[in-house]
Design a protein around this motif. Sequence first.
Motif, PDB file in Angstrom:
ATOM      1  N   ARG A 166       0.815  -1.222   0.000  1.00  0.00           N
ATOM      2  CA  ARG A 166       0.000   0.000   0.000  1.00  0.00           C
ATOM      3  C   ARG A 166       0.847   1.270   0.000  1.00  0.00           C
ATOM      4  O   ARG A 166       0.481   2.275   0.626  1.00  0.00           O
ATOM      5  N   LEU A 167       1.976   1.203  -0.668  1.00  0.00           N
ATOM      6  CA  LEU A 167       2.791   2.400  -0.854  1.00  0.00           C
ATOM      7  C   LEU A 167       2.519   3.047  -2.207  1.00  0.00           C
ATOM      8  O   LEU A 167       2.789   4.222  -2.393  1.00  0.00           O
ATOM      9  N   ALA A 168       2.028   2.251  -3.167  1.00  0.00           N
ATOM     10  CA  ALA A 168       1.732   2.777  -4.501  1.00  0.00           C
ATOM     11  C   ALA A 168       0.628   3.830  -4.401  1.00  0.00           C
ATOM     12  O   ALA A 168      -0.215   3.766  -3.492  1.00  0.00           O
ATOM     13  N   PRO A 169       0.631   4.814  -5.303  1.00  0.00           N
ATOM     14  CA  PRO A 169       1.418   4.890  -6.539  1.00  0.00           C
ATOM     15  C   PRO A 169       2.859   5.337  -6.366  1.00  0.00           C
ATOM     16  O   PRO A 169       3.583   5.430  -7.359  1.00  0.00           O
ATOM     17  N   ALA A 170       3.293   5.665  -5.148  1.00  0.00           N
ATOM     18  CA  ALA A 170       4.712   5.977  -4.946  1.00  0.00           C
ATOM     19  C   ALA A 170       5.550   4.740  -5.287  1.00  0.00           C
ATOM     20  O   ALA A 170       5.090   3.608  -5.141  1.00  0.00           O
ATOM     21  N   ARG A 171       6.788   4.955  -5.739  1.00  0.00           N
ATOM     22  CA  ARG A 171       7.677   3.859  -6.116  1.00  0.00           C
ATOM     23  C   ARG A 171       8.777   3.701  -5.064  1.00  0.00           C
ATOM     24  O   ARG A 171       9.960   3.584  -5.376  1.00  0.00           O
ATOM     25  N   THR A 172       8.362   3.655  -3.834  1.00  0.00           N
ATOM     26  CA  THR A 172       9.320   3.571  -2.735  1.00  0.00           C
ATOM     27  C   THR A 172      10.183   2.327  -2.837  1.00  0.00           C
ATOM     28  O   THR A 172      11.404   2.382  -2.665  1.00  0.00           O
ATOM     29  N   LEU A 173       9.572   1.184  -3.110  1.00  0.00           N
ATOM     30  CA  LEU A 173      10.310  -0.079  -3.194  1.00  0.00           C
ATOM     31  C   LEU A 173      10.666  -0.431  -4.634  1.00  0.00           C
ATOM     32  O   LEU A 173      11.671  -1.108  -4.874  1.00  0.00           O
ATOM     33  N   ALA A 174       9.865  -0.010  -5.578  1.00  0.00           N
ATOM     34  CA  ALA A 174      10.146  -0.322  -6.984  1.00  0.00           C
ATOM     35  C   ALA A 174      11.455   0.298  -7.436  1.00  0.00           C
ATOM     36  O   ALA A 174      12.138  -0.243  -8.316  1.00  0.00           O
ATOM     37  N   ASP A 175      11.829   1.419  -6.847  1.00  0.00           N
ATOM     38  CA  ASP A 175      13.068   2.087  -7.239  1.00  0.00           C
ATOM     39  C   ASP A 175      14.289   1.549  -6.506  1.00  0.00           C
ATOM     40  O   ASP A 175      15.406   1.997  -6.744  1.00  0.00           O
ATOM     41  N   LYS A 176      14.082   0.592  -5.605  1.00  0.00           N
ATOM     42  CA  LYS A 176      15.206  -0.048  -4.933  1.00  0.00           C
ATOM     43  C   LYS A 176      15.569  -1.349  -5.655  1.00  0.00           C
ATOM     44  O   LYS A 176      14.756  -1.909  -6.395  1.00  0.00           O
ATOM     45  N   LYS A 177      16.765  -1.829  -5.429  1.00  0.00           N
ATOM     46  CA  LYS A 177      17.174  -3.089  -6.048  1.00  0.00           C
ATOM     47  C   LYS A 177      16.352  -4.230  -5.471  1.00  0.00           C
ATOM     48  O   LYS A 177      16.196  -4.348  -4.262  1.00  0.00           O
ATOM     49  N   GLN A 178      15.829  -5.081  -6.371  1.00  0.00           N
ATOM     50  CA  GLN A 178      15.041  -6.235  -5.947  1.00  0.00           C
ATOM     51  C   GLN A 178      15.661  -7.505  -6.515  1.00  0.00           C
ATOM     52  O   GLN A 178      16.070  -7.537  -7.683  1.00  0.00           O
TER      53      GLN A 178
END
Length: 591
Positions: free
Chosen positions: A288-300
Amino acid sequence: MTRPPSRIDLLVDAYETIAFEAANHLPRETGGILLGYQDNGTIVATHALVVEGQGATTNRYVRDDIRADELLQEFLEQRADDDPIGYVGEWHSHPSLSGPSTVDHAAMRATAKVSSNPIALLVFAPGATGAFFGLIARRQRFGKTTTKEAVVSVPPSRFPPLGPLPDGAVRGDGPVFISYRQSDGTAQADALEDLLRAAGLVVWRDHTDLRPGTTTDRLEQALTRGLSAGVLVVTPDIAHSDIVRERELPRLLQLDADPNFSLCIANTVTRAGEEVKCDYDAPDRLLRLAPARTLADKKQANMRQPSGGEVEIVRDLLMHRVEQRKPIIRAEGRDFTIRVQSRPASSALDADEEDLHIRLKPSDDGRLPSRGALQLLQKTLPLTSDAVYASGAKSVRVSGGAHLSVGLAVGAALPETKIGRVVVVDPEGNAWTSAAPDDDPQTTELTIEPTRIEQDQAAELKHRVAIFVTLTPHADRTAFEQLVNDSADGFDAAEIISLGSTERIDPREAARLSTAIAQQIKKLSAGQGRAEVHLAFHGPYTMAVLVGRYLNTLRTVVYEWDGNRKDEPRYKPVLVLEPGVTGGPITDVFQ
């Protein structure tokens, strides 16, 4: 006279449904109907039903009226006759932070025109703050309908507000915290824990390290009292974990703001239609962080790959730890320290002054090493070796103890060609070093004895030799002789390397003797056309580590003594060492 409603109270069940579904449908809108009752000026929304929209987009949602009626009837059929809960309104999401549109107002007035009760509308804008906008439409006299903004109250969080991180929340030698949803993330968390421990990193896990007391309080202590890194395991069910979403993740993000902390994301969520690719937007959406890309912009790390992303995470965290330890090692001019242990119970309390603490689980059925533990070591030893080399330390100090095959493998990961000097400390605190000291008493010599092989002398070379290294007085050679003569593939030659005296080895003799043993092993292999070496080692763990350092040019099948057999003890192959090839030093593990 009943006061017209001006407030919408959202209860837990309705809140969770709306928040989850809105996040899960991003970037499209979604919505449905609200169920509840009216109570003296307040519309209480107890439940929310999801009705898939017809061609929903990023800025449009039109619910399927037929499906909505079906879902409403199914819901009401399950309620008691005197249950006051019924239809009270509509809800839908706006991916951007905005309230009800003019179209929403018009639609609600049309709905209220054919209703005798006020109708509520909830518009939810998903994201870190999760904003709700309320609207109440009602029919007045003469058929006129109006809409009016309403105050929306949401259920209180079960957790107290987060405060700032205290001093010492990040500690370079602290454990790695694993955050996951138990229902579908336990297996992945277990695999990561075992691999991290095999690589030498200390791990914090809830089932072993959460002390008695209030769970949230103990968890808060764990997250604020000295972690070095964290791993967030993202699985589909993590969307339903309020502990991860509201407590663990916010703290991990706070910790990650410190450059001395490392946060890794293990993503197991499949991208639609692509089985081996993960959905990199899923962590933000499910948490529930979207639409922010808090985790998407980190290395996965993509855990959908056939080889898994665990090794990638271990490599990153090992190098992070080396970065933290490197200034200390250089400033103090000290050894890089590694502790090796195979006690069954591991915990975050293992975090101590060692740079790495390799922990392997023992087998359940005897004295042989666990095959699973050796397979983990096979994956991690190359990473551990690289981490030691990257530290720039001129010497490595190994302590603890484990199976002799593990000692040989650890030594092979620290070859003389890569690591200058290795010191192995025995349980009494004596240092067995790879560098010959000036006070070597030179009282112990080695005895080399060829072993008779029962085979056809005219047979072709098998390019296999067997060697028994026994460094304790009066060792039983029966099991080794059985190994040589019962082998289905046979050997070209066999030798026993033993002590020339009945005294124990003086630790000061370790460098000279380990070098001589390795030279004799290489000599026997070279004499048979660089033959594969089958090594049964019996002696101090310290010597196993030192001998293993010199096996870098050989393919060595390592055996362990199996003394738990009902018939008679024997030597059993457990692993293959090939330090000079890609992926070594362990290239195979046997059953």
